[in-house]
Write a protein that holds these residues in place. Structure first.
Motif, PDB file in Angstrom:
ATOM      1  N   ILE A  18       0.846  -1.192   0.000  1.00 52.40           N
ATOM      2  CA  ILE A  18       0.000   0.000   0.000  1.00 52.40           C
ATOM      3  C   ILE A  18       0.882   1.244   0.000  1.00 52.40           C
ATOM      4  CG2 ILE A  18      -1.766   1.280   1.267  1.00 52.40           C
ATOM      5  CD1 ILE A  18      -2.662  -1.418   2.461  1.00 52.40           C
ATOM      6  N   ILE A  30       1.058   5.268   0.347  1.00 53.00           N
ATOM      7  CA  ILE A  30       0.360   6.453   0.848  1.00 53.00           C
ATOM      8  C   ILE A  30       1.168   7.686   0.448  1.00 53.00           C
ATOM      9  CG2 ILE A  30      -0.433   7.710   2.894  1.00 53.00           C
ATOM     10  CD1 ILE A  30      -0.777   5.055   4.318  1.00 53.00           C
ATOM     11  N   GLN A  55       1.067  11.737   0.921  1.00 51.01           N
ATOM     12  CA  GLN A  55       0.423  12.809   1.687  1.00 51.01           C
ATOM     13  C   GLN A  55       1.288  14.076   1.590  1.00 51.01           C
ATOM     14  OE1 GLN A  55      -2.463  12.224   2.963  1.00 51.01           O
ATOM     15  NE2 GLN A  55      -2.897  13.705   4.564  1.00 51.01           N
ATOM     16  N   ALA A  89      -3.160  10.510   7.890  1.00 56.74           N
ATOM     17  CA  ALA A  89      -2.325   9.552   7.153  1.00 56.74           C
ATOM     18  C   ALA A  89      -1.414   8.781   8.100  1.00 56.74           C
ATOM     19  CB  ALA A  89      -1.496  10.290   6.097  1.00 56.74           C
ATOM     20  N   ILE A  91      -3.125   5.332  -1.797  1.00 61.28           N
ATOM     21  CA  ILE A  91      -3.977   6.216  -1.010  1.00 61.28           C
ATOM     22  C   ILE A  91      -3.344   7.600  -1.020  1.00 61.28           C
ATOM     23  CG2 ILE A  91      -5.028   6.641   1.251  1.00 61.28           C
ATOM     24  CD1 ILE A  91      -4.650   3.636   1.825  1.00 61.28           C
ATOM     25  N   TRP A 119      -6.635  13.985  -0.794  1.00 53.88           N
ATOM     26  CA  TRP A 119      -7.625  14.331  -1.822  1.00 53.88           C
ATOM     27  C   TRP A 119      -7.290  15.603  -2.572  1.00 53.88           C
ATOM     28  CZ3 TRP A 119     -10.787  18.723  -1.846  1.00 53.88           C
ATOM     29  CH2 TRP A 119     -10.725  19.525  -0.703  1.00 53.88           C
ATOM     30  N   ILE A 144      -7.358   5.437  -3.874  1.00 54.94           N
ATOM     31  CA  ILE A 144      -8.272   5.832  -2.801  1.00 54.94           C
ATOM     32  C   ILE A 144      -7.920   7.245  -2.385  1.00 54.94           C
ATOM     33  CG2 ILE A 144      -8.968   5.426  -0.408  1.00 54.94           C
ATOM     34  CD1 ILE A 144      -8.576   2.470  -0.852  1.00 54.94           C
ATOM     35  N   SER A 145      -8.919   8.097  -2.321  1.00 52.11           N
ATOM     36  CA  SER A 145      -8.720   9.498  -1.933  1.00 52.11           C
ATOM     37  C   SER A 145      -9.030   9.650  -0.450  1.00 52.11           C
ATOM     38  CB  SER A 145      -9.633  10.394  -2.769  1.00 52.11           C
ATOM     39  OG  SER A 145      -9.494  11.738  -2.375  1.00 52.11           O
ATOM     40  N   LEU A 146      -8.082  10.201   0.298  1.00 49.76           N
ATOM     41  CA  LEU A 146      -8.232  10.377   1.747  1.00 49.76           C
ATOM     42  C   LEU A 146      -8.448  11.850   2.055  1.00 49.76           C
ATOM     43  CD1 LEU A 146      -8.017   9.109   4.640  1.00 49.76           C
ATOM     44  CD2 LEU A 146      -5.577   9.709   4.545  1.00 49.76           C
ATOM     45  N   ILE A 179     -10.233  -0.464   2.442  1.00 52.19           N
ATOM     46  CA  ILE A 179      -8.957  -0.462   1.724  1.00 52.19           C
ATOM     47  C   ILE A 179      -8.646  -1.862   1.208  1.00 52.19           C
ATOM     48  CG2 ILE A 179      -6.462  -0.175   1.996  1.00 52.19           C
ATOM     49  CD1 ILE A 179      -7.144   2.101   4.011  1.00 52.19           C
TER      50      ILE A 179
END
Length: 531
Positions: A21, A23, A25, A36, A139, A142, A165-167, A465
């Motif tokens: 995964i 991420i 940010q 996050a 992820i 957004w 995936i939008s966080l 997720i």
């Protein structure tokens, strides 16, 4: 032997569904990093391999956690963790209208290109290419979707792009929601405006203008910056990796819910999970523990968050605050987040100034009675969770909408930045929340609900997720409204056809009736003449 076999089987079953995964940010604000950080910790403890491209690191997560350090980016936002601001930093040390905030958007849009060109990220990029790493899901924050989506496509090239995936780090994820089919209604959903979900006609008009004119402009700024970066860095053929990114999101995880915003209809691909950063409070440093414990009647906690800084307040405002706090009834104390070591010039004995404060641990202390804050979303969530009534001072962007919700929920009052120039206004706001028991009672009720929903946050986030990673995306959650525009969504095309058809039929009927009447009238006149 059977026990050994059981243990081996158990270990295999625990690792079979482990996913890679990624991420990303980019946001240069500590509060925006917290969701996050919480998510990375949850996923690693669940057994997944997490690669975090972020500004802060989660310590002690072991070999399943890879951190790509972007902490240098704080200098690009004036008021961030890094006190040394870059000449190109976004100035967030003042009150701004939404229209003025466009300057900040322009500055923020230049941050991801610097991050992706940094040595830390280039090292990670080389590792991905060398080891042929493949991610099962990406992820991303957004607000930076064009950069996150574009980089996910570039990292996967020439293979298939992993699902995205939008966080969200605010109450709503309006950009991705709209593009992916969950169209927000501007008459009932405030767009970063100081309104609730029950707007007057003029407020609806203002909200609509923001939704249709200003926010699309911000999206264009981010799109243009991302497209320029990929084209200049990787070549003309990669400029297109940004195309369609806003709508190319499999799932949206919103770290807010109706407790922090308002109930609204959502498509299946928008999941409200609530705050990811709420954790069991840690033990307070002795100086803070003693200060809070020693308050006979209670403590007022004053902090303007990770962007706006107390040291940036004009001198007259600071002096007003100091006078109001010094005049508090005996037995009340103040804990003030002050970014300069030492005492605040002119502070009274009932004030303790600290450059850094473990906020959740402070808010969890039973002696904290009022939280004077800037209206930031994560701080708002923490106040609700720990049940501390609020005096909200909104400076810009979503803080206005957050404080409007605080007022509407009866858990605090609004104190506008311009009102800080009045000592009486400050005193009135603080005394109202401090001595009117209704605010504490309303906050206790909301806090109870917050605990119920937050207890499910980690499980809910992991489920969705893993669902997206397992199935390679979530097209089954995408509504057909994703391919519709507002004209179609609100049935204006249908209404138009009905009105035009009805008007045409009525027109034909009237014309036909007139013709028949005219013919009958002519025949009647002709008979009368003959007779």
């Amino acid at each position: 032997m059977d026990m050994k076999l059981f243990l081996v089987t158990l270990m295999i079953s625990c690792t079979t569904d482990a996913y890679n995964i990624l991420i990303i940010q980019p946001g240069p604000t500590f509060s925006q990093q917290q969701p996050a950080l919480g998510l990375a910790e949850i996923l690693v403890k669940k057994g997944h391999n997490v690669f975090a491209v972020a500004l802060n690191e989660v310590p002690d997560l072991g070999n399943n956690y890879t951190y790509v350090d972007l902490s240098f980016s704080y200098k690009f936002q004036e008021g961030g963790v890094d006190a040394k601001a870059s000449k190109d930093a976004a100035n967030v040390q003042k009150q701004m209208t939404l229209w003025e905030f466009t300057d900040v958007v322009n500055a923020v849009a230049k941050i991801p290109p610097r991050q992706f060109r940094s040595e830390h990220f280039l090292h990670f990029l080389r590792r991905v290419k060398k080891e042929k790493l493949r991610f099962d899901v990406v992820i991303g924050q957004w607000y930076f979707t064009p950069f996150v989506c574009g980089m996910a496509r570039y990292l996967a090239y020439p293979g298939p792009t992993p699902p995205l995936i939008s966080l969200s780090t605010t109450a709503k994820n309006l950009y991705n929601e709209e593009a992916a089919g969950s169209l927000p209604h501007p008459s009932f959903v405030p767009y970063e405006t100081p309104y609730t979900d029950r707007m007057s006609i003029w407020q609806k008009i203002h909200n609509w203008v923001i939704a249709q004119v200003l926010l699309p402009r911000w999206k264009d700024i981010l799109d243009e910056s991302a497209r320029r970066f990929f084209q200049e860095t990787y070549g003309q053929e990669f400029a297109s990796v940004v195309d369609g990114c806003w709508g190319n999101v499999s799932l949206m995880l919103n770290t807010g819910n109706f407790l922090h915003s308002y109930p609204r209809p959502l498509a299946p691909n928008v999941i409200e999970i609530g705050p990811l950063h709420i954790r069991k409070p840690k033990v307070l440093p002795k100086v803070l523990q003693d200060w809070l414990d020693g308050a006979e009647k209670g403590v007022i906690y004053f902090s303007l968050g990770s962007n706006m800084r107390s040291k940036s307040l004009p001198l007259d405002i600071r002096e007003n605050l100091l006078r109001v706090f010094s005049d508090l009834p005996r037995g009340y104390r103040v804990l003030w987040k002050w970014e300069i070591p030492g005492k605040i010039p002119g502070q009274s004995d009932n004030i303790l100034a600290q450059t850094w404060i473990p906020q959740q641990s402070v808010l969890a202390h039973p002696k904290v009675k009022v939280y004077v804050m800037q209206g930031g979303f994560q701080s708002f969530q923490e106040a609700v969770h720990y049940g501390v009534p609020i005096v909200g001072i909104p400076w810009f962007i979503d803080q206005e909408a957050n404080v409007a919700k605080i007022v509407a929920a009866g858990i605090g009052v609004r104190l506008r930045p311009q009102e800080l120039h009045s000592e009486d206004k400050i005193k009135e706001a603080i005394n109202k929340v401090l001595f009117d028991e209704s605010f504490a009672e309303n906050m206790r009720k909301l806090s109870t609900m917050s605990h119920e929903f937050t207890s499910q946050t980690a499980t809910k986030a992991v489920f969705w997720i893993e669902h997206v990673a397992k199935h390679g995306g979530a097209p089954h959650l995408r509504p057909s409204t994703a391919d519709a525009n507002y004209f179609q969504y609100f049935c204006l095309d249908l209404i138009s056809v009905i009105l035009i058809t009805g008007f045409t039929a009525s027109y034909i009927f009237v014309k036909g009736a007139k013709f028949v009447i005219s013919m009958l009238s002519s025949k009647l006149k002709s008979k009368m003449k003959k007779s």
